[in-house]
Write a protein that holds these residues in place. Sequence first.
Motif, short mmCIF file in Angstrom:
data_model
loop_
_atom_site.label_atom_id
_atom_site.label_comp_id
_atom_site.label_asym_id
_atom_site.label_seq_id
_atom_site.Cartn_x
_atom_site.Cartn_y
_atom_site.Cartn_z
N GLY A 151 127.36 5.29 65.01
CA GLY A 151 128.47 6.08 65.53
C GLY A 151 129.46 5.24 66.31
N ASP A 152 130.39 5.91 66.94
CA ASP A 152 131.46 5.25 67.67
C ASP A 152 130.88 4.51 68.88
OD1 ASP A 152 134.47 4.97 68.20
OD2 ASP A 152 133.72 5.78 70.09
N ALA A 153 131.44 3.31 69.14
CA ALA A 153 130.92 2.49 70.24
C ALA A 153 131.40 2.95 71.60
CB ALA A 153 131.33 1.04 70.02
N GLY A 154 132.36 3.85 71.64
CA GLY A 154 132.89 4.29 72.92
C GLY A 154 133.63 3.17 73.62
N SER A 155 133.51 3.09 74.91
CA SER A 155 134.17 2.05 75.69
C SER A 155 133.29 0.80 75.66
CB SER A 155 134.39 2.52 77.13
OG SER A 155 134.97 1.49 77.90
N ILE A 156 133.72 -0.21 74.89
CA ILE A 156 132.86 -1.38 74.71
C ILE A 156 132.80 -2.24 75.97
CG2 ILE A 156 133.27 -1.40 72.23
CD1 ILE A 156 135.01 -3.88 72.64
N ASP A 157 133.74 -2.02 76.90
CA ASP A 157 133.70 -2.80 78.14
C ASP A 157 133.14 -1.98 79.29
OD1 ASP A 157 135.85 -1.09 78.28
OD2 ASP A 157 137.18 -2.54 79.26
N ALA A 158 132.27 -1.01 78.96
CA ALA A 158 131.62 -0.22 79.99
C ALA A 158 130.59 -1.07 80.73
CB ALA A 158 130.96 1.00 79.37
N ILE A 159 130.08 -0.54 81.82
CA ILE A 159 129.11 -1.24 82.65
C ILE A 159 127.84 -1.53 81.85
CG2 ILE A 159 127.56 -0.99 84.64
CD1 ILE A 159 129.76 0.63 86.00
N LEU A 160 127.32 -2.73 82.03
CA LEU A 160 126.05 -3.14 81.44
C LEU A 160 125.00 -3.29 82.54
CD1 LEU A 160 127.31 -5.89 78.98
CD2 LEU A 160 126.08 -3.84 78.29
#
Length: 523
Positions: free
Chosen positions: A503-512
């Motif tokens: 599915g969609d990755a969403g915000s790829i620069d979200a918190i890890l």
Amino acid sequence: MKNCTFVTAVALLWLALSTSPTHAASRPTLAQPADEVFYQIFERSFRDSNGDRIGDLNGITSKLDYIKQLGVTSILLTPLQPSPYYHNYFATAFKAIEPRYGSMDDYLAFIRAAHAHGLKVYLDEEFQYVAQGHPWWADALCKPKSRYANYLLWRDAGHCTAEPFLDHAQWAGYDGRMIGIAMVDLNQPAVKKYFQQLLLFWIDPHDDGSGRDGADGLRIDHMMDDLDHKGLDKDLFAQFWTPMFQALKDRRPGLRVLAEQADWGYGQDWLTHGHVDMVFAFPLRDALTRLDKPAIVKALREMDAITPPGKDQVLFLENHDVDRYMSVVGNDMAKARAGAAIELVLKGEPLIYYGQELGMRGKALQNIPVSDGIQIPSREAFRWQADLMAPGSAVWYQGEQAWWTDRYNRSNDGVSLEEEQAAPSSLYQWYRQLLALRQGRPEWREGGQRILCDDDSAVLCILREAGNRRTLLMVNLGHTDAIPRLDPGLIGGNAWTDLLGGGDAGSIDAILRPMQVRLVGTP
């Protein structure tokens, strides 16, 4: 009548070609350079087929479906030759199979079966030394006029004291016996001729260039230009290895040679002057054991700078000479998953050591006298079933010694194929997922590589690219939450898909989170 004769002749010709062992259509296509994923097997510990608790060739043959389904392309075997040492380095015969592993017929049947599965086979060769019991040593000892007198290096004119491996006149085997190891004189013409013919046999046993029962590649153990830095076996790159490799590739043009560079460095001299195709990425492995971003980035840049076009680095977390990765990272599953993801996404050709995909544990013993036994913990039996003692388990090292009483493998400990196949979140399933992605995404195998997030943050960001296909790996190697600092153009310029969840990755620069892996790609 003429038409019938012609049709019959064509039919017979087709039948002959289709049943010929050299007919290309009768075998699956084998992996090309840069597409390979190696699976290294320590034979004695992999799978027992006859109930003696010693892993053998028939045991490996019986598990080729497992190896293929895991998602690898090539099998690397540790030495097969007879030896007084359990690991079968330091041979007592070169053109022979360790009897406890099987016969030459078993070996050839294994090669044919591996090829039928579309798997390549690499043999580990170590013939710079011989062990006590080898005919060259036995026949020439104190006999300067022996036919083998000049095959070994000697410290005295009477040939009563052989030049030893490193500086050890003898070395303790795991069973406590002291065994001599002598250096071979690799500069002798007769020795060069012998080993060239030996390797031609292993890669082309029918002597017809087909390689239908032959190994597809070689690993050269402890490869050096000046063996052990003694000035006795020197100029080996130019005088011994290069002409030998050329002769082998003249016979089998697709043959590949992997060197274990003896200094465990970046391997530039081996790739350029030694004319091997691949070396081991030792500095990168050291960085991955520490999950140290600056060290990983440094190793990647050095590897890129010194690796010539057409040559490659073999990426690994484990092999038979080092501690198991799961033990190195303190049994931390998140770190084990992070290390696996980095190894399998990076540019290079990955190697998985048998049982690595299960998270098998093992570290060298520190509480026993120095001997070959200290590394048995990193060579324990592959865990096929939850019960360690189930039939087929190659627990050859049973006894009262520390490598058994203090072993890592325990029944029903969760670290077995039987248990992990049934657990969707297991390390085995993680490896299967990553290897399937590597098979299906060309940018992982042959694409370019860019290091992003090249800053002081703890997030490692690797971009793999091939044409319009892209994969972006992000791993937080720190101890606190972190955000990947990515180029806004990169973030907004692609439709990213979550490769791990779909599915969609969403915000790829979200918190890890610490040790979290994020893997996204373009459709």
